[in-house]
Motif scaffolding. Sequence first.
Motif, short mmCIF file in Angstrom:
data_model
loop_
_atom_site.label_atom_id
_atom_site.label_comp_id
_atom_site.label_asym_id
_atom_site.label_seq_id
_atom_site.Cartn_x
_atom_site.Cartn_y
_atom_site.Cartn_z
N ILE A 103 116.35 100.09 44.40
CA ILE A 103 117.43 100.02 43.43
C ILE A 103 117.97 98.59 43.33
O ILE A 103 118.31 98.11 42.25
N ALA B 170 117.41 98.79 34.31
CA ALA B 170 118.21 99.63 35.21
C ALA B 170 119.69 99.44 34.95
O ALA B 170 120.47 100.38 35.11
N ALA B 171 120.08 98.25 34.51
CA ALA B 171 121.49 98.03 34.17
C ALA B 171 121.90 98.94 33.02
O ALA B 171 122.99 99.52 33.03
N GLN C 37 122.35 102.31 34.53
CA GLN C 37 123.61 102.38 35.27
C GLN C 37 124.79 102.54 34.32
O GLN C 37 125.68 103.36 34.56
N GLU C 38 124.79 101.78 33.24
CA GLU C 38 125.86 101.89 32.25
C GLU C 38 125.88 103.27 31.61
O GLU C 38 126.94 103.85 31.40
N PHE D 75 124.78 106.06 33.00
CA PHE D 75 125.26 107.02 34.01
C PHE D 75 126.78 107.02 34.05
O PHE D 75 127.41 108.07 34.15
N GLY E 149 127.90 109.88 44.19
CA GLY E 149 127.11 108.65 44.13
C GLY E 149 125.98 108.56 45.13
O GLY E 149 125.16 107.65 45.05
N THR F 134 122.65 108.78 43.33
CA THR F 134 122.53 107.96 42.13
C THR F 134 121.45 106.87 42.24
O THR F 134 120.68 106.71 41.29
N PRO F 135 121.33 106.13 43.33
CA PRO F 135 120.25 105.13 43.38
C PRO F 135 118.87 105.75 43.18
O PRO F 135 118.07 105.23 42.39
N ILE G 119 118.42 106.75 39.52
CA ILE G 119 118.19 105.60 38.64
C ILE G 119 116.80 105.02 38.85
O ILE G 119 116.11 104.66 37.88
N SER H 37 114.19 105.02 35.85
CA SER H 37 113.65 103.75 35.36
C SER H 37 112.12 103.83 35.27
O SER H 37 111.53 103.31 34.32
#
Length: 152
Positions: free
Chosen positions: A74, A81-82, A85-86, A88, A97, A100-101, A104, A108
Motif C-alpha cells: 500500500i 491508489a490516491a 483512497q479518495e 473510499f 480501517g 482498508t490497505p 485498496i 488497484s
Amino acid sequence: MAISLVVNGEAHALDVPPTRRLLSVLRDDLALLGAKHGCGEGACGACAVLLDGKPVVSCLLPVGAAEGRTVTTIEGLDEAAAALQEAFVAEDALQCGFCTPGQIVSASALIASDPTPTREAIRVAMAGNICRCGAYPKIERAILRASGQAVG
C-alpha cells in the motif's frame, strides 16, 4: 540465505530464510506496516500486496517465492491508489480501517487489469478481502467511483 527482491521500487537483498513469510519480512525487516496480520490463513486479505502486479496474501507466501520479483505494498502504490483512497473516503467505505490497505491494494490491481469493472467483476476480485465492519456496498461504490463510473 540472501533473497533479492524489489519492494516499492527499491531493490533489497535480505539475509532471511526463504521459508519466512513475506508479511513478516515486510513488517519486521522493512518497516512497511500497511499490510496487516489478520487471520494468518490467507482468508481475510488484510495482508494483501501485489507480486508482479497481481494481488497475493503475504501471510502465506514464503519470501523465497518473491525472489527476483517485484512486491508493491500500500505504501508503494501510485497516484491511481490516491484516487481509490479518495473514493473510499467519499463513499464512507471504511470504518475501523484495518482492512482498508488490503482492499485498496486488491482494488488497484483490479482497476489496472480492468479500468471499468462491472459490479460482478468487483465482487469477484474483492472476494478475498473481508471487511468485518460490513462496508461491502460502500467498497463496491468506491471502486466504481475510482474507475470513473456512475455510483448509483
